[in-house]
Each structure stands twice: as C-alpha cells, then as structure tokens.
Design an enzyme around this catalytic site. Structure first.
Site, PDB file in Angstrom:
ATOM      1  N   PRO A 132     -26.454 -26.065 -70.962  1.00 56.44           N
ATOM      2  CG  PRO A 132     -26.954 -24.504 -72.630  1.00 56.44           C
ATOM      3  CD  PRO A 132     -26.077 -24.717 -71.433  1.00 56.44           C
ATOM      4  CB  ALA A 134     -22.581 -29.641 -68.651  1.00 54.21           C
ATOM      5  CD1 TRP A 162     -30.978 -26.785 -66.650  1.00 54.75           C
ATOM      6  CD2 TRP A 162     -32.992 -25.844 -66.822  1.00 54.75           C
ATOM      7  NE1 TRP A 162     -31.592 -27.333 -67.740  1.00 54.75           N
ATOM      8  CE2 TRP A 162     -32.843 -26.776 -67.878  1.00 54.75           C
ATOM      9  CE3 TRP A 162     -34.180 -25.124 -66.727  1.00 54.75           C
ATOM     10  CZ2 TRP A 162     -33.841 -27.005 -68.812  1.00 54.75           C
ATOM     11  CZ3 TRP A 162     -35.170 -25.350 -67.674  1.00 54.75           C
ATOM     12  CH2 TRP A 162     -34.996 -26.285 -68.691  1.00 54.75           C
ATOM     13  CB  SER A 184     -15.992 -33.261 -62.691  1.00 57.07           C
ATOM     14  OG  SER A 184     -15.444 -34.422 -62.105  1.00 57.07           O
ATOM     15  CD  GLN A 303     -61.025 -51.665 -45.256  1.00 52.38           C
ATOM     16  OE1 GLN A 303     -60.509 -52.270 -46.194  1.00 52.38           O
ATOM     17  NE2 GLN A 303     -61.425 -52.248 -44.149  1.00 52.38           N
ATOM     18  N   GLY A 365     -62.237 -34.841 -59.228  1.00 57.25           N
ATOM     19  CA  GLY A 365     -62.272 -33.757 -60.204  1.00 57.25           C
ATOM     20  C   GLY A 365     -61.856 -32.429 -59.606  1.00 57.25           C
ATOM     21  CD  GLU A 388     -29.899 -27.960 -54.818  1.00 61.80           C
ATOM     22  OE1 GLU A 388     -29.044 -28.419 -54.047  1.00 61.80           O
ATOM     23  OE2 GLU A 388     -30.678 -27.052 -54.509  1.00 61.80           O
TER      24      GLU A 388
END
Length: 408
Positions: A132, A134, A162, A184, A303, A365, A388
């Site tokens: 959440p 990081a 995630w 890290s 075009q 549409g 990622e």
C-alpha cells in the site's frame, strides 16, 4: 552468439500461428463475458492447459529460445486475443520468473511445476512485491521476514497489494525486508507453499481494465516458511547482505535487488503484451475504416483517418522492434547499457494507450460502446503504463542509465 534477425524461423512461425489460432478461437469469443464478470476465467485457462499453452514446458521452450523472441512473440499473440484473459493465462509466469531469477536449481525444479498444476487440476501462482505504501518506492517496503534460527524458519508479516492471482494462488512468491538498514538492498524473496497458515486474501480490486485477471491484497500474519523457501538460500543471502553493508560504508557499487531482478527480466515481455493489445485495436480500426461509409465513400478515403492509421501502424512496428531488440539482448547476455529493457516497455506501453484511443476515435460513437472491442482494449491498455514500473519510473531508469547521475 545468435545474430539479431527479424525473420522468424519455421518453428517460431508454427508456434505463432498456433497461438494466434487459440487467441482467435478460444480467447476472443470469451473476452466480453469474463470482462463483465470480473472473474478468473478458469475454463479458458484449463483449455490453454489442455493444448499445452498453460504449462511449464511451453514457457520453458519459449524462454530458452536462443533468439530471445519466443516469449515476446507468445505474449503478443495471446494479448492480441484479450489482455484480461491473457494475463490470467500468463500471470503465473511472473512468479516463475521470480524463482528463475533468484532461486537454486532445486527450488526451480520443486516449485515451478507446482505453480501450474496440470490440465486436470490447474493451479496459478502469484508474485507479491508492491505494498500500500511501497509501489515505485521499493525502499519503503514494510513486510518483514525474521529468521527463527532454532526452527530454521522465516516468519513473514505484512500486507502486499496489486498481486495478480493474490490469495487464489497455490504458490506465492513474496518479497520481504530482511535488513531494514539496507533499504531496497536488504530485500529477499520467499516461497510461501500452498495452504500455509497465516496467508490470506485481503481486498479484491474492481478494476478499470484487465478485469478477467484477479488482482488482490495478500495479508501475511506470522506466516512461517521453512528455511529452504528462501530463494537462493541463506548462505547466498548472508554473502549478499555482507557485501551490501560494506558497499554502503564505502559508497561502492549497487547490489542487485531481488524484486528488481524479476522486473528487469519481464519488462520486454510486458512491452510485447502492449504491442498485442495495440495491434488488435489497430486491426479493428482498419477494418472499420474500410467498411464504414460516410458521404458516399469509406471513411479511410479521408486523409484524417488514413493518416491516423498510418501513424498507428508505424508506432506498433517501432514498439515491436524495441521489444525484440531488448529480448534478444537479454537472451544473448548483452548488457542494457542504455536501459533498452525499460525503453521497450516505455514505448510499447505508451503506444498501446495512444493506439487504442485513436481506434475509439476512428470508430466514433460505436467505439465508445461495448458492442465493439476497442472500448475494452482502451481500458486494458491503461495498465501497461502502470504495472511493473510506471512510465515515469521507466524514464527515470533510462535517464539514470544514460547520465550516470542520481536523477530524482
């Protein structure tokens, strides 16, 4: 060394055509249903397993293709079919790459087969890195792994978010902090075996796109895993942490981060996914422009439409070239001296967003309705610039690599 080539050999063409047929005949007809249901398409995954697409053997064959083009070719065709269903089919691969990048031969042989199961009992796996607080900032990770030497067990606590297949997976690969003082560099990856007490699914996310792919939080409460579930083993971890501590004191070179190693290996593959989605939207728009008539002639005669399609196809082909180059470099051991992996992911991701938006515009549409697939493709394409490594992070990686400066 395998020379870089744009020509697929006969075996590669056969695999490409086989995958394209599966995408056209099995994935596409089911795409709208599973997007609406927002559920894992287990029947489609099982069909993929029956024909050999969802299997360790298939991905190993593509992964070890000496040209490096096996994986990006496969990703493009499957995601041409539908991004949500394709991600459900290939999502296990991220966890498998995590084991391949950091595990021992014994760990690879033990855990990767369990990630897939078989055609009669299909399984999925999950790679759990983001939290959440990081996401892009991996140094802010809070999930902790503490070693219980008396029992030779690691105790994991924290919440991941995630996570593709999070909570419904059999095998989870979890990145956790083992030395908070190293940022890290003090991370390690762990296998959490099936039915391990303390691991549970948290919130399942209702998403804008790729809705056939399960995404959820994974909660770890005093999860105990055996010592042999530390990817790479404790001896290797201790050596890596010792080097990191020494280099931190001396300001020396950076040490490889376990999660980043997984993402580095998978970025060109994500680029290929984006190429597949972009190509699908472009083909729908091209066919529509040829058959839709206004003012007595097909709209492609204008075009304003024709030039859009020309730009779309040019960007798709350029994105594919970047992906193939990065994949070939990774396979042949050429270093990403200019962050070529990030380049491929960045450009292909932005191309997918742009091309799918242009496809909606060309359909007018109709493109805005769910009667046509470009609306879904546009929603799906948004994820490529986020997961990622966001496009902003890719630019940061590229800029730092080119300049050698700690750009922030």
């Amino acid at each position: 060394m395998t020379e870089f080539t744009l020509d697929l050999n006969d075996d590669q063409k056969q695999v490409r055509d086989w995958l394209h047929g599966f995408a056209a005949d099995v994935i596409r007809p089911a795409a709208s249903e599973w997007d609406e249901r927002e559920e894992t398409p287990w029947p489609v995954i099982q069909e993929a397993a029956k024909v050999g697409i969802y299997s360790l053997d298939f991905y190993a064959q593509q992964f070890f293709d000496p040209t490096g083009l096996g994986i990006p070719m496969a990703m493009e065709e499957l995601f041409w079919g539908d991004a949500g269903i394709a991600l459900s089919i290939v999502g296990t691969g991220l966890a498998a790459v995590g084991v391949l990048a950091n595990g021992t031969e014994e760990q690879i042989g033990t855990w990767i087969p369990q990630m897939y199961g078989d055609a009669n009992d299909v399984k999925v796996a999950a790679f759990c890195s983001s939290e959440p607080d990081a996401g892009s900032d991996v140094a802010a990770m809070r999930t902790r792994a503490v070693y219980d030497e008396a029992k030779d067990e690691w105790v994991l606590n924290g919440t991941k978010t995630w996570a593709t297949n999070g909570g419904i997976a059999g095998v989870h690969v979890v990145v956790a902090v083992v030395d908070a003082g190293l940022g890290s560099k003090g991370h390690a990856s762990f296998i959490v075996p099936p039915a391990t007490p303390g691991l549970s699914q948290g919130q399942k996310f209702k998403k804008h796109g790729i809705r056939a792919s399960h995404t959820a939080e994974v909660v770890l409460e005093d999860v105990r895993v055996p010592g042999h579930c530390l990817l790479g083993g404790k001896e290797k971890l201790d050596e890596r942490l010792a080097r990191a501590r020494e280099r931190a004191k001396s300001g020396g070179e950076r040490v490889k981060n376990a999660a980043m190693a997984t993402f580095e290996a998978s970025r060109p593959a994500v680029g290929a996914m984006a190429v597949g989605t972009a190509r699908a939207a472009y083909e729908v728009a091209l066919d529509y422009a040829k058959t839709r008539s206004q003012f007595g002639r097909p709209i492609i005669d204008n075009q304003g439409i024709a030039f859009q399609l020309a730009d779309m196809r040019t960007r798709i082909d350029a994105a594919r070239l970047l992906v193939w180059r990065a994949s070939w470099m990774a396979t042949t051991g050429k270093p990403f001296t200019s962050a070529e992996g990030s380049m491929s992911k960045l450009y292909a991701s932005e191309t997918a967003k742009s091309v799918t938006a242009q496809a909606i515009q060309i359909l007018g549409g109709n493109g805005f309705t769910r009667e046509y697939p470009v609306e879904r493709m546009h929603r799906d394409a948004a994820i490529y610039t986020i997961f990622e490594g966001t496009s902003e992070i890719q630019r940061l990686v590229i800029a730092r690599t080119l300049s050698g400066m700690p750009i922030r």
